[in-house]
Write an enzyme that holds these catalytic residues in place. Sequence first.
Site, short mmCIF file in Angstrom:
data_model
loop_
_atom_site.label_atom_id
_atom_site.label_comp_id
_atom_site.label_asym_id
_atom_site.label_seq_id
_atom_site.Cartn_x
_atom_site.Cartn_y
_atom_site.Cartn_z
N GLY A 1 -8.82 3.60 10.20
CA GLY A 1 -9.38 2.41 10.08
C GLY A 1 -9.07 1.96 8.48
O GLY A 1 -9.77 1.09 8.14
N THR A 2 -8.14 2.95 7.73
CA THR A 2 -8.15 2.62 6.06
C THR A 2 -7.73 1.19 6.13
O THR A 2 -8.14 0.31 5.12
CB THR A 2 -7.31 3.55 5.69
N GLY A 3 -6.61 0.67 6.71
CA GLY A 3 -6.18 -0.55 6.55
C GLY A 3 -6.96 -1.67 6.69
O GLY A 3 -6.97 -2.64 6.18
N CYS A 4 -7.38 -1.62 8.03
CA CYS A 4 -8.52 -2.63 8.40
C CYS A 4 -9.59 -2.74 7.37
O CYS A 4 -9.98 -4.02 7.09
CB CYS A 4 -9.14 -2.50 9.75
N LYS B 1 0.86 -1.09 0.05
CA LYS B 1 0.16 -0.04 0.02
C LYS B 1 0.90 1.04 -0.07
O LYS B 1 1.54 1.57 0.94
CB LYS B 1 -0.70 0.01 1.15
N THR C 1 -8.88 9.66 8.21
CA THR C 1 -8.63 8.12 7.47
C THR C 1 -8.56 7.17 8.41
O THR C 1 -7.98 6.00 7.95
CB THR C 1 -7.50 8.59 6.52
#
Length: 281
Positions: A207-210, A174, A205
Amino acid sequence: MSLPRVLTVAGSDSGGGAGIQADLKTMLALGVHGMSVITAVTAQNSVGVQGAWELPVAAVRAQYRSVVDDIGVDAVKTGMLSSAELVETVAELIAGTDAPVVVDPVGVSKHGDSLLAASALDSVRTKLLPLATVATPNLDEVAQLTGVQVESETELRRAAAAVLSYGPKWVLIKGGHLPGAAVDLLTDGTEEFRLRAPRHDNRHTHGTGCTLASAIASQLAKGRSVPEAVAAAKEYVTGAIAAGFALGAGIGPVDHGWALRPARTAWSASIPTPTTSPPGT
């Protein structure tokens, strides 16, 4: 009605923006049945993590067996696994489960708080990553796991090769922390896809990865190929980032329900023609 079943194995975010809460919201929005194994409880809000308490291994194992042995799963997603003992326990459980696995090697929170003990890194490398259908590290997690520092898009291949050396089938590097458009590199070491999205001027932003990892798992549970699943997940999370909203005094969450609200337009993450030269060439 039968819905695809997706299991998240991750920590709880009391603020509701990341972790188990983000995972289940994502799964609901994408039309799958979400289930959970909670590995840790955090006291967390928009300004940081004030405390974290790991659950006993026996509790994690019991939750997993309870769900898998009765309900079954079509995909598994892992998130916060704070200790080597937890990583190894979850890896052992996943190894006996016939379903695609998305590994989000969570190392630090959005606010810079450590969520993975240094002693657990080797267990992630040797026990968990080899089981992954897709691993989804951000650039900080790449550096933490491999020592590779990425400062430009041209270095994404080198990062992908370093993560692939630990055994996942696919890796999604990412690149959201790089300047310019948000570009991610998806590769299995042979096929290669670069997914680009506009960078939205929105600081909310959390919580983007989860959210992205859970969206990929949801799409895999529906039977999509890895490139198709990642493209659909990228489209969903890009919309969620654009619609992120203020909550509390710090960084607010992405909007997991953005596509369910009126007057929302999806950004399309169609998969481009792959380049087939292996990373490093």
